[in-house]
Design a protein around this motif. Sequence first.
Motif, PDB file in Angstrom:
ATOM      1  N   GLU A 169      -5.345   7.392  -8.466  1.00 56.23           N
ATOM      2  CA  GLU A 169      -5.950   6.164  -7.969  1.00 56.23           C
ATOM      3  C   GLU A 169      -6.637   6.372  -6.620  1.00 56.23           C
ATOM      4  O   GLU A 169      -7.735   5.854  -6.378  1.00 56.23           O
ATOM      5  CB  GLU A 169      -4.896   5.062  -7.833  1.00 56.23           C
ATOM      6  CG  GLU A 169      -4.301   4.611  -9.152  1.00 56.23           C
ATOM      7  CD  GLU A 169      -5.302   3.924 -10.066  1.00 56.23           C
ATOM      8  OE1 GLU A 169      -6.350   3.456  -9.566  1.00 56.23           O
ATOM      9  OE2 GLU A 169      -5.038   3.857 -11.271  1.00 56.23           O
ATOM     10  N   ILE A 173     -10.403   5.253  -5.487  1.00 58.24           N
ATOM     11  CA  ILE A 173     -10.473   4.202  -4.467  1.00 58.24           C
ATOM     12  C   ILE A 173     -11.271   4.692  -3.267  1.00 58.24           C
ATOM     13  O   ILE A 173     -12.045   3.948  -2.664  1.00 58.24           O
ATOM     14  CB  ILE A 173      -9.054   3.751  -4.069  1.00 58.24           C
ATOM     15  CG1 ILE A 173      -8.415   2.979  -5.235  1.00 58.24           C
ATOM     16  CG2 ILE A 173      -9.102   2.863  -2.827  1.00 58.24           C
ATOM     17  CD1 ILE A 173      -6.958   2.629  -5.026  1.00 58.24           C
ATOM     18  N   ILE A 189      -8.440  -4.679  -4.438  1.00 65.41           N
ATOM     19  CA  ILE A 189      -7.711  -3.804  -5.355  1.00 65.41           C
ATOM     20  C   ILE A 189      -6.742  -4.688  -6.129  1.00 65.41           C
ATOM     21  O   ILE A 189      -5.755  -5.190  -5.589  1.00 65.41           O
ATOM     22  CB  ILE A 189      -6.992  -2.688  -4.589  1.00 65.41           C
ATOM     23  CG1 ILE A 189      -8.023  -1.835  -3.852  1.00 65.41           C
ATOM     24  CG2 ILE A 189      -6.166  -1.840  -5.544  1.00 65.41           C
ATOM     25  CD1 ILE A 189      -7.437  -0.786  -2.947  1.00 65.41           C
ATOM     26  N   HIS A 191      -4.135  -5.419  -8.951  1.00 68.89           N
ATOM     27  CA  HIS A 191      -3.077  -4.798  -9.737  1.00 68.89           C
ATOM     28  C   HIS A 191      -2.619  -5.778 -10.809  1.00 68.89           C
ATOM     29  O   HIS A 191      -2.048  -6.825 -10.515  1.00 68.89           O
ATOM     30  CB  HIS A 191      -1.912  -4.426  -8.811  1.00 68.89           C
ATOM     31  CG  HIS A 191      -0.807  -3.692  -9.486  1.00 68.89           C
ATOM     32  ND1 HIS A 191       0.443  -3.526  -8.918  1.00 68.89           N
ATOM     33  CD2 HIS A 191      -0.748  -3.062 -10.691  1.00 68.89           C
ATOM     34  CE1 HIS A 191       1.204  -2.841  -9.739  1.00 68.89           C
ATOM     35  NE2 HIS A 191       0.509  -2.546 -10.817  1.00 68.89           N
ATOM     36  N   VAL A 206       3.216   1.998  -5.445  1.00 70.54           N
ATOM     37  CA  VAL A 206       2.001   1.198  -5.263  1.00 70.54           C
ATOM     38  C   VAL A 206       1.879   0.758  -3.809  1.00 70.54           C
ATOM     39  O   VAL A 206       0.787   0.810  -3.214  1.00 70.54           O
ATOM     40  CB  VAL A 206       2.011  -0.027  -6.200  1.00 70.54           C
ATOM     41  CG1 VAL A 206       0.833  -0.948  -5.886  1.00 70.54           C
ATOM     42  CG2 VAL A 206       1.953   0.418  -7.656  1.00 70.54           C
ATOM     43  N   GLN A 207       2.985   0.342  -3.227  1.00 70.12           N
ATOM     44  CA  GLN A 207       2.967  -0.041  -1.818  1.00 70.12           C
ATOM     45  C   GLN A 207       2.554   1.135  -0.936  1.00 70.12           C
ATOM     46  O   GLN A 207       1.817   0.963   0.041  1.00 70.12           O
ATOM     47  CB  GLN A 207       4.357  -0.545  -1.399  1.00 70.12           C
ATOM     48  CG  GLN A 207       4.734  -1.891  -1.993  1.00 70.12           C
ATOM     49  CD  GLN A 207       6.129  -2.335  -1.573  1.00 70.12           C
ATOM     50  OE1 GLN A 207       7.084  -1.555  -1.599  1.00 70.12           O
ATOM     51  NE2 GLN A 207       6.246  -3.598  -1.178  1.00 70.12           N
ATOM     52  N   MET A 210      -1.220   1.652  -1.096  1.00 69.54           N
ATOM     53  CA  MET A 210      -1.932   0.689  -0.258  1.00 69.54           C
ATOM     54  C   MET A 210      -1.783   1.025   1.222  1.00 69.54           C
ATOM     55  O   MET A 210      -2.722   0.868   2.006  1.00 69.54           O
ATOM     56  CB  MET A 210      -1.422  -0.726  -0.539  1.00 69.54           C
ATOM     57  CG  MET A 210      -1.706  -1.227  -1.955  1.00 69.54           C
ATOM     58  SD  MET A 210      -3.444  -1.065  -2.438  1.00 69.54           S
ATOM     59  CE  MET A 210      -4.260  -2.012  -1.153  1.00 69.54           C
ATOM     60  N   ILE A 213      -4.093   3.915   1.929  1.00 69.60           N
ATOM     61  CA  ILE A 213      -5.478   3.452   1.984  1.00 69.60           C
ATOM     62  C   ILE A 213      -5.780   2.856   3.354  1.00 69.60           C
ATOM     63  O   ILE A 213      -6.812   3.130   3.972  1.00 69.60           O
ATOM     64  CB  ILE A 213      -5.749   2.415   0.873  1.00 69.60           C
ATOM     65  CG1 ILE A 213      -5.703   3.091  -0.498  1.00 69.60           C
ATOM     66  CG2 ILE A 213      -7.100   1.732   1.084  1.00 69.60           C
ATOM     67  CD1 ILE A 213      -5.730   2.115  -1.648  1.00 69.60           C
ATOM     68  N   SER A 214      -4.865   2.032   3.829  1.00 68.62           N
ATOM     69  CA  SER A 214      -5.060   1.382   5.130  1.00 68.62           C
ATOM     70  C   SER A 214      -5.104   2.396   6.265  1.00 68.62           C
ATOM     71  O   SER A 214      -5.892   2.260   7.206  1.00 68.62           O
ATOM     72  CB  SER A 214      -3.943   0.369   5.387  1.00 68.62           C
ATOM     73  OG  SER A 214      -3.948  -0.646   4.410  1.00 68.62           O
ATOM     74  N   ILE A 222     -10.625  -4.317   2.944  1.00 66.61           N
ATOM     75  CA  ILE A 222      -9.862  -3.913   1.761  1.00 66.61           C
ATOM     76  C   ILE A 222      -8.681  -4.865   1.597  1.00 66.61           C
ATOM     77  O   ILE A 222      -7.917  -5.094   2.532  1.00 66.61           O
ATOM     78  CB  ILE A 222      -9.355  -2.466   1.885  1.00 66.61           C
ATOM     79  CG1 ILE A 222     -10.512  -1.503   2.165  1.00 66.61           C
ATOM     80  CG2 ILE A 222      -8.630  -2.042   0.613  1.00 66.61           C
ATOM     81  CD1 ILE A 222     -10.072  -0.106   2.502  1.00 66.61           C
ATOM     82  N   HIS A 223      -8.531  -5.413   0.399  1.00 70.85           N
ATOM     83  CA  HIS A 223      -7.469  -6.372   0.141  1.00 70.85           C
ATOM     84  C   HIS A 223      -6.702  -5.971  -1.116  1.00 70.85           C
ATOM     85  O   HIS A 223      -7.247  -5.301  -1.998  1.00 70.85           O
ATOM     86  CB  HIS A 223      -8.036  -7.782  -0.040  1.00 70.85           C
ATOM     87  CG  HIS A 223      -9.050  -8.166   0.995  1.00 70.85           C
ATOM     88  ND1 HIS A 223      -8.717  -8.578   2.258  1.00 70.85           N
ATOM     89  CD2 HIS A 223     -10.422  -8.168   0.953  1.00 70.85           C
ATOM     90  CE1 HIS A 223      -9.815  -8.850   2.946  1.00 70.85           C
ATOM     91  NE2 HIS A 223     -10.864  -8.596   2.183  1.00 70.85           N
ATOM     92  N   TYR A 224      -5.467  -6.388  -1.186  1.00 70.70           N
ATOM     93  CA  TYR A 224      -4.637  -6.144  -2.371  1.00 70.70           C
ATOM     94  C   TYR A 224      -4.355  -7.470  -3.052  1.00 70.70           C
ATOM     95  O   TYR A 224      -3.941  -8.441  -2.414  1.00 70.70           O
ATOM     96  CB  TYR A 224      -3.315  -5.479  -1.980  1.00 70.70           C
ATOM     97  CG  TYR A 224      -2.349  -5.303  -3.136  1.00 70.70           C
ATOM     98  CD1 TYR A 224      -2.537  -4.291  -4.070  1.00 70.70           C
ATOM     99  CD2 TYR A 224      -1.243  -6.138  -3.287  1.00 70.70           C
ATOM    100  CE1 TYR A 224      -1.664  -4.122  -5.127  1.00 70.70           C
ATOM    101  CE2 TYR A 224      -0.351  -5.973  -4.334  1.00 70.70           C
ATOM    102  CZ  TYR A 224      -0.574  -4.970  -5.252  1.00 70.70           C
ATOM    103  OH  TYR A 224       0.307  -4.801  -6.304  1.00 70.70           O
TER     104      TYR A 224
END
Length: 287
Positions: A169, A173, A189, A191, A206-207, A210, A213-214, A222-224
């Motif tokens: 991923e 991304i 993003i 899910h 997954v956390q 993210m 990514i940050s 960028i948002h989840y």
Amino acid sequence: MNNLLVLTDFSKSAKHAAVYACSLAKQIQAKIILCNVVIVPAEVPLAGFVAWPLEESDVLLKESEVELKKLKMQLEKMDDYPIPNSDISFRSDPGILLDVVKDISAEIQIDFVITAAHGSGLGAFLLGNHSRGLIDDIGTALFIIPPTSKIALIQKIAYATDFEDPDHEMKFIRKLIALANLLKAEVFITHVYKESDVSPAFYKSVQQIMLDISCENDYPKIHYKAIKNVSNKKGLDWLMAHGDMDLLVMVHHAQGFLDRIIRGSLTQKLAGSDAIPLLVFKKAPAP
């Protein structure tokens, strides 16, 4: 500078996709290569088949070049999305669509291939032979433009995933964030998952993605977004109806999120989402 390979058959849908490509090119400072593939039968006929005269093949190629010149001039004259003359080129190539796209990609660095969705929306496109071949067999990222999609700045992008392959991923991304940075667009993003199918360890991974990514990307847009306790079908349905997105992005690989969409009934849902262009990244097969 990015290169956009814009496939056209001169249909209304294909011309709309070319206009979309111009808008995109202006946003990301890209060059456009218009391409029409002329299918010419083999010079040596197979048993039981009639040979295609070479004169006819030459006529088809010349007619293709004439139409490409017309399309180039039309795009250059558009007031809303003017493209400098030097940034639009064209080529008419004989052969099979997939082979031509691969050959051009081998000659020139192609960043995105852009094609129109023909028929009743994206679902029909995804089920078609040529389109499925483009998704399956070319490694270049592919834009699929529905005939009713709006021509406007891309400001909101949804990256839809079930995070079944979290190790890959991050790669895609990162590519998406690089594009979003050029577009100055927000990335959501998204899910899609069923809570009953997600273990604590999976959710933690997954956390971590993210968080990575940050930390890695100096990009604040960028948002989840989590869509839980729904099937892939219902999750994408909700995203299409309520997300107000300008672009939907997915990764294609065997047995992955998009692959299940293509094989399953969700193609019918995509058929109804004519207004949203789709960007497909292709995961390389395992060695």
